[in-house]
Scaffold this active site. Structure first.
Site, short mmCIF file in Angstrom:
data_model
loop_
_atom_site.label_atom_id
_atom_site.label_comp_id
_atom_site.label_asym_id
_atom_site.label_seq_id
_atom_site.Cartn_x
_atom_site.Cartn_y
_atom_site.Cartn_z
N GLY A 1 0.79 -1.22 0.00
CA GLY A 1 0.00 0.00 0.00
C GLY A 1 0.83 1.27 0.00
O GLY A 1 0.39 2.29 0.54
N ARG B 1 -14.46 -18.19 -9.31
CA ARG B 1 -14.01 -16.82 -9.58
C ARG B 1 -15.20 -15.86 -9.65
O ARG B 1 -15.16 -14.74 -9.15
CB ARG B 1 -13.21 -16.82 -10.88
CG ARG B 1 -12.86 -15.47 -11.45
CD ARG B 1 -11.89 -14.79 -10.51
NE ARG B 1 -11.61 -13.44 -10.91
CZ ARG B 1 -10.44 -13.02 -11.33
NH1 ARG B 1 -9.44 -13.85 -11.43
NH2 ARG B 1 -10.27 -11.76 -11.62
N MET C 1 -3.54 -6.93 -7.30
CA MET C 1 -3.01 -7.92 -8.23
C MET C 1 -4.06 -8.94 -8.70
O MET C 1 -3.74 -10.08 -9.00
CB MET C 1 -1.81 -8.63 -7.61
CG MET C 1 -0.67 -7.68 -7.27
SD MET C 1 -0.08 -6.69 -8.66
CE MET C 1 0.68 -7.96 -9.66
N ARG C 2 -5.30 -8.50 -8.77
CA ARG C 2 -6.37 -9.36 -9.29
C ARG C 2 -7.05 -8.67 -10.46
O ARG C 2 -7.26 -7.46 -10.44
CB ARG C 2 -7.44 -9.63 -8.23
CG ARG C 2 -6.94 -10.34 -7.02
CD ARG C 2 -6.84 -11.82 -7.23
NE ARG C 2 -6.25 -12.41 -6.03
CZ ARG C 2 -5.62 -13.54 -6.01
NH1 ARG C 2 -5.49 -14.24 -7.10
NH2 ARG C 2 -5.11 -14.00 -4.89
N ILE C 3 -7.38 -9.44 -11.44
CA ILE C 3 -8.16 -8.94 -12.56
C ILE C 3 -9.63 -9.06 -12.17
O ILE C 3 -10.09 -10.13 -11.77
CB ILE C 3 -7.87 -9.74 -13.83
CG1 ILE C 3 -6.40 -9.56 -14.21
CG2 ILE C 3 -8.79 -9.32 -14.96
CD1 ILE C 3 -5.92 -10.49 -15.29
N HIS D 1 0.30 1.03 -13.29
CA HIS D 1 1.12 -0.05 -13.85
C HIS D 1 2.57 0.40 -13.93
O HIS D 1 2.84 1.52 -14.38
CB HIS D 1 0.61 -0.44 -15.23
CG HIS D 1 1.36 -1.59 -15.82
ND1 HIS D 1 1.19 -2.89 -15.37
CD2 HIS D 1 2.30 -1.65 -16.79
CE1 HIS D 1 2.00 -3.70 -16.05
NE2 HIS D 1 2.68 -2.97 -16.91
N ALA E 1 -11.64 -4.20 -19.83
CA ALA E 1 -11.72 -5.65 -19.72
C ALA E 1 -10.43 -6.36 -20.13
O ALA E 1 -10.28 -7.55 -19.90
CB ALA E 1 -12.90 -6.17 -20.53
#
Length: 186
Positions: free
Chosen positions: A11, A64, A89-91, A108, A141
């Site tokens: 963080g 998911r 770190m999750r889509i 990023h 997306a």
């Protein structure tokens, strides 16, 4: 402007935002900080600052889609104007993206469209670039394919390791994130 920040790790970007808000440099309200796993330093930082926190533990869901739905419900409950993925770190799933069109920011550690994905710093070093940097964009997306809002270049030094380069990129990333949030708040 009401923001909600999603984190997966230390963080450090979140702390920069908290510090800028507390210093009066950023006219926003952090309504909550969420994480995808328990025990993150990012959640500890926000709790110490008196910011509401939540965890939607990815590993607690067999499917998911169930995690995606739970995360979306939790985020929506805080009614943010903007969601900031900062080291998250999750889509997220398409329903999440659709719920926050042009209101879900992502940071990023590379100059997109070069070196997308989870290993942007490592990939830039392996390719041998002399300049890399960071990007703030609206998430879509795809994987790091959304519309770019701002970028900052960082020179690659001859003796850089992945860790040393990533630390310098994080400094630039914090600066550009604060600038973007300030601009959006105005």
């Amino acid at each position: 402007m009401r923001i909600l920040v999603l984190v997966s790790g230390t963080g450090s970007n979140l702390q920069a935002v908290i510090d800028a808000v507390e210093a009066g440099e950023l006219d926003i309200e952090i309504v909550a900080v969420g994480a995808d796993r328990p025990g993150t330093q990012g959640v500890a930082r926000s709790a110490a600052a008196g910011i509401p926190t939540f965890v939607v533990d990815f590993k607690a869901f067999a499917q998911r889609a169930d995690w995606d739905a739970a995360l979306l419900a939790e985020v929506r409950s805080f009614e943010p104007d903007l969601v900031v993925s900062s080291g998250f770190m999750r889509i997220v799933g398409p329903d999440f993206i659709a719920a926050f069109p042009q209101r879900y920011l992502n940071t990023h550690p590379a100059l997109l469209p070069a070196f997308p994905g989870a290993h942007g710093v490592r990939d830039a070093l392996a390719y041998g670039v002399k300049v890399t940097g960071c990007t703030v964009m609206y998430a879509d997306a795809g994987i790091d394919t959304g519309p770019i809002i701002a970028q900052r270049a960082v020179t690659v030094l001859d003796d850089d390791t992945e860790a040393s380069l990533h630390e310098r990129i994080k400094v630039a990333e914090r600066e550009v994130l604060i600038e973007v949030l300030a601009g959006l708040a105005r």
